[in-house]
Design a protein around this motif. Structure first.
Motif, PDB file in Angstrom:
ATOM      1  N   ILE A  99       0.861  -1.607   0.597  1.00 44.91           N
ATOM      2  CA  ILE A  99       0.170  -0.058  -0.165  1.00 44.91           C
ATOM      3  C   ILE A  99       0.741   1.402  -0.182  1.00 44.91           C
ATOM      4  N   HIS A 100       0.256   2.106  -1.159  1.00 41.18           N
ATOM      5  CA  HIS A 100       1.408   3.722  -1.359  1.00 41.18           C
ATOM      6  C   HIS A 100      -0.254   4.550  -0.783  1.00 41.18           C
ATOM      7  N   GLY A 101      -0.219   5.026   0.204  1.00 38.25           N
ATOM      8  CA  GLY A 101      -1.112   5.955   0.473  1.00 38.25           C
ATOM      9  C   GLY A 101      -2.312   5.636  -0.052  1.00 38.25           C
ATOM     10  N   GLU A 102      -3.327   5.967  -0.836  1.00 35.88           N
ATOM     11  CA  GLU A 102      -4.221   5.491  -1.485  1.00 35.88           C
ATOM     12  C   GLU A 102      -3.940   4.627  -2.568  1.00 35.88           C
ATOM     13  N   GLN A 103      -3.809   4.536  -2.847  1.00 38.15           N
ATOM     14  CA  GLN A 103      -3.444   3.111  -4.082  1.00 38.15           C
ATOM     15  C   GLN A 103      -2.388   2.198  -2.854  1.00 38.15           C
ATOM     16  N   PHE A 122      -0.082  -6.946   4.496  1.00 38.62           N
ATOM     17  CA  PHE A 122       0.235  -5.347   4.383  1.00 38.62           C
ATOM     18  C   PHE A 122       0.949  -5.113   4.246  1.00 38.62           C
ATOM     19  N   ALA A 123       2.202  -4.362   3.182  1.00 35.51           N
ATOM     20  CA  ALA A 123       3.345  -4.010   3.184  1.00 35.51           C
ATOM     21  C   ALA A 123       3.293  -2.755   2.811  1.00 35.51           C
ATOM     22  N   GLU A 124       3.558  -1.825   3.541  1.00 32.60           N
ATOM     23  CA  GLU A 124       4.214  -0.370   3.812  1.00 32.60           C
ATOM     24  C   GLU A 124       5.140  -0.278   2.048  1.00 32.60           C
ATOM     25  N   ALA A 125       4.520   0.201   0.929  1.00 35.79           N
ATOM     26  CA  ALA A 125       5.439   0.799   0.925  1.00 35.79           C
ATOM     27  C   ALA A 125       5.938   1.893   0.252  1.00 35.79           C
ATOM     28  N   LYS A 126       7.716   2.497   0.927  1.00 37.14           N
ATOM     29  CA  LYS A 126       7.879   3.139   0.837  1.00 37.14           C
ATOM     30  C   LYS A 126       8.192   4.188  -0.478  1.00 37.14           C
ATOM     31  N   SER A 127       8.070   3.365  -1.351  1.00 34.54           N
ATOM     32  CA  SER A 127       8.131   4.157  -2.955  1.00 34.54           C
ATOM     33  C   SER A 127       6.937   3.914  -3.517  1.00 34.54           C
ATOM     34  N   ASP A 128       6.892   4.196  -5.083  1.00 34.68           N
ATOM     35  CA  ASP A 128       5.895   3.935  -5.627  1.00 34.68           C
ATOM     36  C   ASP A 128       6.522   3.625  -6.817  1.00 34.68           C
ATOM     37  N   LYS A 129       7.682   3.580  -7.117  1.00 38.26           N
ATOM     38  CA  LYS A 129       8.514   3.010  -8.749  1.00 38.26           C
ATOM     39  C   LYS A 129       8.644   1.674  -8.763  1.00 38.26           C
ATOM     40  N   LEU A 130       7.934   1.563  -9.718  1.00 37.94           N
ATOM     41  CA  LEU A 130       8.100   0.224  -9.953  1.00 37.94           C
ATOM     42  C   LEU A 130       8.923  -0.686 -10.720  1.00 37.94           C
ATOM     43  N   LEU A 179      -7.690  -9.655   1.634  1.00 41.61           N
ATOM     44  CA  LEU A 179      -6.431  -8.417   1.104  1.00 41.61           C
ATOM     45  C   LEU A 179      -6.988  -6.752   0.596  1.00 41.61           C
ATOM     46  N   ILE A 180      -7.774  -7.266  -0.445  1.00 45.89           N
ATOM     47  CA  ILE A 180      -8.167  -6.194  -1.824  1.00 45.89           C
ATOM     48  C   ILE A 180      -9.250  -5.524  -0.871  1.00 45.89           C
ATOM     49  N   LYS A 181     -10.363  -5.552  -0.510  1.00 46.21           N
ATOM     50  CA  LYS A 181     -11.115  -5.481   0.247  1.00 46.21           C
ATOM     51  C   LYS A 181     -11.053  -4.817   1.577  1.00 46.21           C
ATOM     52  N   THR A 182     -10.447  -5.605   2.152  1.00 48.08           N
ATOM     53  CA  THR A 182     -10.239  -4.942   3.328  1.00 48.08           C
ATOM     54  C   THR A 182      -9.299  -3.485   3.184  1.00 48.08           C
ATOM     55  N   PHE A 183      -8.350  -3.406   2.639  1.00 49.15           N
ATOM     56  CA  PHE A 183      -7.753  -2.403   2.252  1.00 49.15           C
ATOM     57  C   PHE A 183      -8.822  -0.747   1.460  1.00 49.15           C
ATOM     58  N   VAL A 184      -9.970  -1.610   0.845  1.00 47.61           N
ATOM     59  CA  VAL A 184     -11.287  -0.599   0.171  1.00 47.61           C
ATOM     60  C   VAL A 184     -11.582  -0.528   1.671  1.00 47.61           C
ATOM     61  N   GLU A 185     -12.123  -0.803   2.670  1.00 46.38           N
ATOM     62  CA  GLU A 185     -12.531  -0.067   4.054  1.00 46.38           C
ATOM     63  C   GLU A 185     -11.826   0.117   4.594  1.00 46.38           C
ATOM     64  N   ARG A 186     -10.638  -0.154   4.631  1.00 44.75           N
ATOM     65  CA  ARG A 186      -9.728   1.302   5.718  1.00 44.75           C
ATOM     66  C   ARG A 186      -8.478   1.971   4.955  1.00 44.75           C
ATOM     67  N   GLY A 187      -8.143   1.309   4.119  1.00 46.33           N
ATOM     68  CA  GLY A 187      -6.964   2.143   3.617  1.00 46.33           C
ATOM     69  C   GLY A 187      -5.341   1.968   4.449  1.00 46.33           C
ATOM     70  N   ALA A 188      -5.288   3.038   4.660  1.00 48.31           N
ATOM     71  CA  ALA A 188      -3.410   2.801   5.637  1.00 48.31           C
ATOM     72  C   ALA A 188      -3.944   2.266   6.489  1.00 48.31           C
ATOM     73  N   GLY A 189      -5.248   2.331   7.281  1.00 45.16           N
ATOM     74  CA  GLY A 189      -5.887   2.130   8.464  1.00 45.16           C
ATOM     75  C   GLY A 189      -5.675   0.096   8.925  1.00 45.16           C
ATOM     76  N   VAL A 190      -5.262  -0.206   7.982  1.00 47.06           N
ATOM     77  CA  VAL A 190      -4.722  -1.424   7.823  1.00 47.06           C
ATOM     78  C   VAL A 190      -4.185  -1.650   9.343  1.00 47.06           C
ATOM     79  N   PHE A 191      -2.787  -0.562   8.990  1.00 46.16           N
ATOM     80  CA  PHE A 191      -1.117  -1.102  10.019  1.00 46.16           C
ATOM     81  C   PHE A 191      -1.845  -0.735  10.947  1.00 46.16           C
ATOM     82  N   ASP A 192      -3.007  -0.222  11.240  1.00 43.63           N
ATOM     83  CA  ASP A 192      -2.725   0.894  13.233  1.00 43.63           C
ATOM     84  C   ASP A 192      -3.428  -0.460  13.855  1.00 43.63           C
TER      85      ASP A 192
END
Ligand SMILES: [Zn+2]
Length: 250
Positions: free
Chosen positions: A118-122, A187-195, A237-250
């Motif tokens: 996850i990187h921001g809202e994506q 879930f993994a917190e991405a430090k960059s969005d450059k693929l 995983l995808i559904k939970t990201f849609v519902e909680r966004g970066a809140g998955v790391f809380d």
């Protein structure tokens, strides 16, 4: 998949059961019995993975997966990995013993991480070449010896997509007996969005917004892209990201 008309003949023919419930012939080991059934012509053979991915899951998918994994293990462990001599089934199929050196061999499960970066809202979705056309999913890979689950998540994300990851949050796990794995979702917190995509591992990867994820989950994507079905942990995983966004790391 057994045809109804064959049911009674099936019961007479396969008269012994292991405590695990896997039906095998009295006179034969699981390997020839399973091969014989496949080629007998009395049955329509459908792979369990295909059944599951079509949402046609049996009433007891965990038990069916358990039998599939055990039968695969028996097929691949007919000889001792210590001395090379034949092994025999013991403890109702939950162990194989070497007739020469006495080594005991037990069924194995291979851990595999499946992670949504996850990187921001994506979030990051990818495609393997073996995926059905149009399906996008979370990245995944096997855990290597000596590695923690968090390390495996970070390594796979970096290797497959060139994305360094910081925080890793455990989500849930799912048996995946294809042939004998367990999927550990995170879930993994991405430090960059450059693929930087590993083209051996992935056909493609891209960042996907929550709105597009909703379309993928509901089958309403304009390009007919879709996410894995609810049976798969990737869907959740995808559904939970849609519902909680970066809140998955809380
Ligand atoms: Zn041996």
């Amino acid at each position: 998949m057994k045809q109804p008309a064959q049911a009674s003949r099936w019961r007479r023919r396969c008269s012994a059961k292991t405590p695990a419930g896997a039906v095998i012939s009295r006179r034969q080991s699981p390997l020839p019995a399973s091969k014989k059934l496949k080629h007998a012509g009395d049955f329509i053979i459908v792979d369990l993975r295909s059944i599951a991915l079509q949402g046609l899951c049996p009433r007891r998918p965990i038990r069916a997966g358990n039998r599939k994994a055990l039968l695969f293990w028996h097929e691949r462990h007919r000889f001792c990995s210590n001395c090379g001599k034949p092994t025999t089934s013991a403890q109702a199929g939950w162990r194989r013993d070497c007739v020469a050196c006495g080594a005991n061999h037990f069924p194995r499960t291979d851990p595999c991480v499946i992670m949504l970066a996850i990187h921001g809202e994506q979030c990051l979705l990818g495609r393997q070449t073996r995926f059905p056309p149009g399906m996008w999913s979370a990245l995944a890979g096997f855990v290597e010896p000596g590695e923690s689950l968090e390390e495996a998540v970070r390594r796979e994300t970096l290797e497959e997509a060139g994305i360094p990851a910081g925080r890793v949050a455990y989500f849930a796990s799912q048996p995946w007996p294809f042939p004998m794995s367990i999927m550990i979702g995170a879930f993994a917190e991405a430090k960059s969005d450059k693929l930087k995509i590993d083209e051996v591992e992935l056909e493609a990867a891209r960042w996907v917004t929550k709105d597009e994820c909703r379309l993928l989950l509901t089958g309403k994507h304009p390009a007919r892209f879709f996410a894995p079905p609810p049976l798969a942990i990737a869907h959740h995983l995808i559904k939970t990201f849609v519902e909680r966004g970066a809140g998955v790391f809380d």
